[in-house]
Design an enzyme around this catalytic site. Structure first.
Site, PDB file in Angstrom:
ATOM      1  N   LYS A 201       4.400   4.218  -7.155  1.00  0.00           N
ATOM      2  CA  LYS A 201       4.045   5.125  -6.048  1.00  0.00           C
ATOM      3  C   LYS A 201       3.853   4.325  -4.759  1.00  0.00           C
ATOM      4  O   LYS A 201       2.929   3.522  -4.656  1.00  0.00           O
ATOM      5  CB  LYS A 201       2.758   5.895  -6.339  1.00  0.00           C
ATOM      6  CG  LYS A 201       2.545   7.028  -5.315  1.00  0.00           C
ATOM      7  CD  LYS A 201       1.185   7.675  -5.391  1.00  0.00           C
ATOM      8  CE  LYS A 201       0.150   6.936  -4.590  1.00  0.00           C
ATOM      9  NZ  LYS A 201       0.457   6.856  -3.140  1.00  0.00           N
ATOM     10  N   GLU A 257     -11.975  -1.343  -1.343  1.00  0.00           N
ATOM     11  CA  GLU A 257     -12.725  -0.134  -1.700  1.00  0.00           C
ATOM     12  C   GLU A 257     -11.979   0.679  -2.771  1.00  0.00           C
ATOM     13  O   GLU A 257     -12.547   1.050  -3.802  1.00  0.00           O
ATOM     14  CB  GLU A 257     -12.900   0.694  -0.417  1.00  0.00           C
ATOM     15  CG  GLU A 257     -13.705   1.943  -0.586  1.00  0.00           C
ATOM     16  CD  GLU A 257     -13.531   2.875   0.608  1.00  0.00           C
ATOM     17  OE1 GLU A 257     -12.949   2.459   1.633  1.00  0.00           O
ATOM     18  OE2 GLU A 257     -13.978   4.025   0.489  1.00  0.00           O
ATOM     19  N   ILE A 258     -10.692   0.930  -2.534  1.00  0.00           N
ATOM     20  CA  ILE A 258      -9.911   1.708  -3.510  1.00  0.00           C
ATOM     21  C   ILE A 258      -9.663   0.871  -4.770  1.00  0.00           C
ATOM     22  O   ILE A 258      -9.649   1.399  -5.881  1.00  0.00           O
ATOM     23  CB  ILE A 258      -8.578   2.195  -2.888  1.00  0.00           C
ATOM     24  CG1 ILE A 258      -8.847   3.105  -1.670  1.00  0.00           C
ATOM     25  CG2 ILE A 258      -7.726   2.920  -3.916  1.00  0.00           C
ATOM     26  CD1 ILE A 258      -9.557   4.399  -1.976  1.00  0.00           C
ATOM     27  N   GLU A 276      -4.694  -6.588  -6.145  1.00  0.00           N
ATOM     28  CA  GLU A 276      -4.527  -7.492  -5.003  1.00  0.00           C
ATOM     29  C   GLU A 276      -5.106  -6.765  -3.807  1.00  0.00           C
ATOM     30  O   GLU A 276      -4.567  -5.753  -3.365  1.00  0.00           O
ATOM     31  CB  GLU A 276      -3.050  -7.831  -4.830  1.00  0.00           C
ATOM     32  CG  GLU A 276      -2.813  -9.102  -4.050  1.00  0.00           C
ATOM     33  CD  GLU A 276      -2.665  -8.843  -2.575  1.00  0.00           C
ATOM     34  OE1 GLU A 276      -3.702  -8.916  -1.859  1.00  0.00           O
ATOM     35  OE2 GLU A 276      -1.566  -8.566  -2.124  1.00  0.00           O
ATOM     36  N   CYS A 310      -2.700  -8.696   4.252  1.00  0.00           N
ATOM     37  CA  CYS A 310      -3.932  -8.945   3.489  1.00  0.00           C
ATOM     38  C   CYS A 310      -4.434 -10.377   3.689  1.00  0.00           C
ATOM     39  O   CYS A 310      -5.621 -10.626   3.606  1.00  0.00           O
ATOM     40  CB  CYS A 310      -3.723  -8.632   2.020  1.00  0.00           C
ATOM     41  SG  CYS A 310      -2.297  -9.460   1.320  1.00  0.00           S
ATOM     42  N   GLU A 405     -12.817  -6.593   7.141  1.00  0.00           N
ATOM     43  CA  GLU A 405     -11.369  -6.670   7.327  1.00  0.00           C
ATOM     44  C   GLU A 405     -10.951  -5.616   8.350  1.00  0.00           C
ATOM     45  O   GLU A 405     -11.169  -4.422   8.151  1.00  0.00           O
ATOM     46  CB  GLU A 405     -10.658  -6.408   5.990  1.00  0.00           C
ATOM     47  CG  GLU A 405      -9.157  -6.518   6.101  1.00  0.00           C
ATOM     48  CD  GLU A 405      -8.446  -6.384   4.766  1.00  0.00           C
ATOM     49  OE1 GLU A 405      -8.806  -5.486   3.985  1.00  0.00           O
ATOM     50  OE2 GLU A 405      -7.519  -7.177   4.507  1.00  0.00           O
TER      51      GLU A 405
HETATM   52  P1  ADP Z   1      -5.370   1.643   3.113  1.00  0.00           P
HETATM   53  O1  ADP Z   1      -6.852   1.825   3.179  1.00  0.00           O
HETATM   54  O2  ADP Z   1      -4.910   0.354   3.629  1.00  0.00           O
HETATM   55  O3  ADP Z   1      -4.563   2.830   3.565  1.00  0.00           O
HETATM   56  P2  ADP Z   1      -5.512   2.222   0.333  1.00  0.00           P
HETATM   57  O4  ADP Z   1      -6.152   1.201  -0.500  1.00  0.00           O
HETATM   58  O5  ADP Z   1      -6.244   3.459   0.668  1.00  0.00           O
HETATM   59  O6  ADP Z   1      -4.996   1.470   1.600  1.00  0.00           O
HETATM   60  O7  ADP Z   1      -4.121   2.683  -0.290  1.00  0.00           O
HETATM   61  C1  ADP Z   1      -3.221   1.851  -0.943  1.00  0.00           C
HETATM   62  C2  ADP Z   1      -2.497   2.670  -1.989  1.00  0.00           C
HETATM   63  O8  ADP Z   1      -3.451   3.217  -2.883  1.00  0.00           O
HETATM   64  C3  ADP Z   1      -1.710   3.862  -1.460  1.00  0.00           C
HETATM   65  O9  ADP Z   1      -0.500   3.979  -2.213  1.00  0.00           O
HETATM   66  C4  ADP Z   1      -2.626   5.028  -1.741  1.00  0.00           C
HETATM   67  O10 ADP Z   1      -1.942   6.247  -1.892  1.00  0.00           O
HETATM   68  C5  ADP Z   1      -3.265   4.615  -3.031  1.00  0.00           C
HETATM   69  N1  ADP Z   1      -4.569   5.228  -3.330  1.00  0.00           N
HETATM   70  C6  ADP Z   1      -5.532   5.611  -2.458  1.00  0.00           C
HETATM   71  N2  ADP Z   1      -6.583   6.156  -3.104  1.00  0.00           N
HETATM   72  C7  ADP Z   1      -6.304   6.098  -4.432  1.00  0.00           C
HETATM   73  C8  ADP Z   1      -6.998   6.496  -5.620  1.00  0.00           C
HETATM   74  N3  ADP Z   1      -8.207   7.062  -5.578  1.00  0.00           N
HETATM   75  N4  ADP Z   1      -6.395   6.291  -6.807  1.00  0.00           N
HETATM   76  C9  ADP Z   1      -5.175   5.723  -6.870  1.00  0.00           C
HETATM   77  N5  ADP Z   1      -4.472   5.340  -5.796  1.00  0.00           N
HETATM   78  C10 ADP Z   1      -5.013   5.517  -4.581  1.00  0.00           C
END
Ligand code: ADP
Length: 501
Positions: A201, A257-258, A276, A310, A405
């Site tokens: 994805k 965070e994610i 990562e 990153c 960051e």
């Molecule tokens: P940024 O904050 O730099 O936009 P994210 O860490 O939010 O980066 O997003 C990186 C990837 O993780 C994207 O493909 C996003 O769709 C996906 N993502 C965001 N939230 C979730 C979640 N709760 N579970 C799985 N994938 C997620």
């Protein structure tokens, strides 16, 4: 010197190939076929150079995710990929790398349109990088083996013990928007070499090149269901992928965070996890450097890809004897980095990826100013999602611009006096992804390389990445390593076989 105020920010016209791609019906790539979503939800595709909506992609539903995972499951379970001779897997992967190279110009343009990065940069870095990850990993398909091991407690010849390397299974691979095609290929390549199948994805902001990659995957001759590409939002489609009971491994690149959330969600069924994540990478400039050569390198460490990297060198520590000269040298590079539309052939830096990211970065700059930082260069947004390359000085370790960051073209510059002090400051962060050390003194370089807690330390360069060398983070910058032998082993289980003779 160019006058930054007079730069034209008109995005050149897209090519016919890009226009045709953008006009395609939003669909998902499952089982080597383009299929409709189970519902009509879509996500707008925006060109950050103009702020205009230029297309739509599917926002995958739960049913869509399930369909993709089950396709990958079936393709894994019947061995249509892992059961092939390694030579055949390698050959198909190399064909994919060839196809990426054959379509390099179109891929670079789509990346530029979707992400905002200059097409010249995408053509020089992202696309060849994507191909090299696949080429390198293809060779591992035939080169990761188990070993015969002599048991410790048993007499010679009584027992035959050996290990087998087996693919982990179905992978959920989730990538961010800063290097969309490169990250997609970095993810699928080791999984495929190991014999896994995958659901990939891309980020909701930048799905175009992953979709174009799907065409090439079908063309390369991968069996159906081995690579499935679905587009959609993170908190819905991404979340479903991570929690899916038929997924064996999750690989994620994105924010810390994610990453933490994904790690928690994957723990329920003890999925294998590679993360990562973010960084706040220090760049240390020692007093012995040739400032004229170092300053542009240190500027590039933060301004490349608009700082949306990153490992961006976002904390500069310059020795007090060269601090002023280094900042002057960096400021001289401002015209080179002046942000321009992504298809402008003169662009070295584009806009930020989205309004959200632009506002976030400008918010940090404002917070820095409020906290007492002085603006040495930039600090403003000329228009749209563009942010001028920015240097902040007179900062201290308590400020959010120093701790957090920013993911934009913003560097905080600090002075230091001695080696131990700077090593301590460099490590004064929850992150540990990368670090740069600039010096002619080999002894200093290796001492600092040992002291700094980071997955990669660069000497007299920054963000140099090679697919053969492991990459990953200490502390909150990640879990596990990608690339190199460790990268492919992260997609394998080790099975032990013990036979009494
Ligand atoms: P940024 O904050 O730099 O936009 P994210 O860490 O939010 O980066 O997003 C990186 C990837 O993780 C994207 O493909 C996003 O769709 C996906 N993502 C965001 N939230 C979730 C979640 N709760 N579970 C799985 N994938 C997620």
């Amino acid at each position: 010197m160019n006058d930054m105020a007079t730069i034209s920010r008109v995005q050149p016209e897209y090519s016919a190939a890009a226009k045709a791609f953008l006009a395609r019906k939003p669909q998902l790539f499952i089982n080597n076929e383009w299929v409709d979503s189970s519902h009509g939800a879509t996500i707008d595709v925006e060109d950050p150079s103009t702020g205009k909506i230029i297309g739509k992609v599917v926002d995958a539903s739960d049913r869509d995710v399930d369909r993709a995972v089950m396709a990958a499951r079936a393709a894994f379970d019947d061995g249509r990929w892992s059961g092939l001779p390694p030579m055949a897997r390698e050959r198909i992967m190399i064909r994919l790398a060839d196809l990426i190279e054959a379509n390099a110009d179109e891929l670079a343009e789509l990346e530029a349109i979707d992400n905002g990065k200059p097409k010249t940069m995408a053509g020089a870095v992202d696309v060849p990088g994507a191909a090299s990850h696949i080429r390198f990993m293809a060779g591992w398909a035939s080169k990761v083996n188990g070993e015969v091991i002599q048991p410790y407690t048993m007499p010679e010849g009584a027992v035959f013990g050996y290990t087998r390397k087996e693919p982990v299974g179905v992978c959920a691979q989730i990538v961010p928007w800063n290097f969309p095609l490169l990250m997609a290929c970095l993810k699928i390549a080791p999984a495929l070499a190991a014999g896994c199948t995958t659901v990939l994805k891309p980020a909701e902001q930048t799905s175009l090149t992953a979709l174009r990659l799907a065409d090439l995957i079908a063309e390369a001759g991968f069996p159906a269901g081995v690579v499935n590409v679905i587009t959609g939002n993170g908190h819905t489609a991404g979340d479903r992928m991570v929690k899916h009971p038929e997924v064996d491994k999750v690989a994620f690149t994105g924010s810390t965070e994610i990453g933490k959330l994904i790690n928690r969600n994957a723990t329920e069924s003890l999925k294998r996890v590679t993360l990562e994540l973010g960084g706040k990478s220090p760049v240390v400039v020692m007093p012995d450097v040739d400032v004229a050569a170092t300053a542009p390198g240190v500027a590039g460490a933060i301004f490349f890809n608009s700082g949306q990297v990153c490992v961006a060198g976002s904390r500069l520590y310059a020795h007090k004897s060269v601090f002023d000269q280094v900042l002057e040298g960096m400021a001289e590079t401002a015209p080179f980095w002046a942000p321009r539309p992504s298809l402008d052939p003169e662009a070295h830096m584009g806009p930020l990826v989205s309004k959200e990211q632009h506002d976030r970065v400008m918010g940090y700059i404002e917070a820095g100013k409020r906290d007492g930082a002085s603006v040495v260069m930039g600090g403003d947004s000329p228009e749209g999602y563009y942010v001028n390359p920015t240097i902040l000085a007179d900062v201290n370790p308590q400020m959010s611009v120093v701790r957090e960051e920013i993911f934009g073209p913003v560097v905080v510059a600090q002075r230091f006096d001695d080696l131990d002090e700077v090593a301590k400051e460099a490590n004064n962060t929850c992150y540990g992804l990368g670090a740069g050390v600039w010096t002619k003194d080999v002894s200093t370089l290796h001492k600092l390389a040992g002291k700094i807690k980071a997955g990669t330390v660069w000497g007299n360069c920054h963000a140099m990445i090679d697919t053969a060398l492991p990459f990953g983070g200490y502390k909150e910058s990640g879990l596990g390593r990608e690339q190199g032998r460790q990268g492919v082993e992260a997609y394998m289980e080790t099975k032990t076989v013990i036979v009494q003779l």
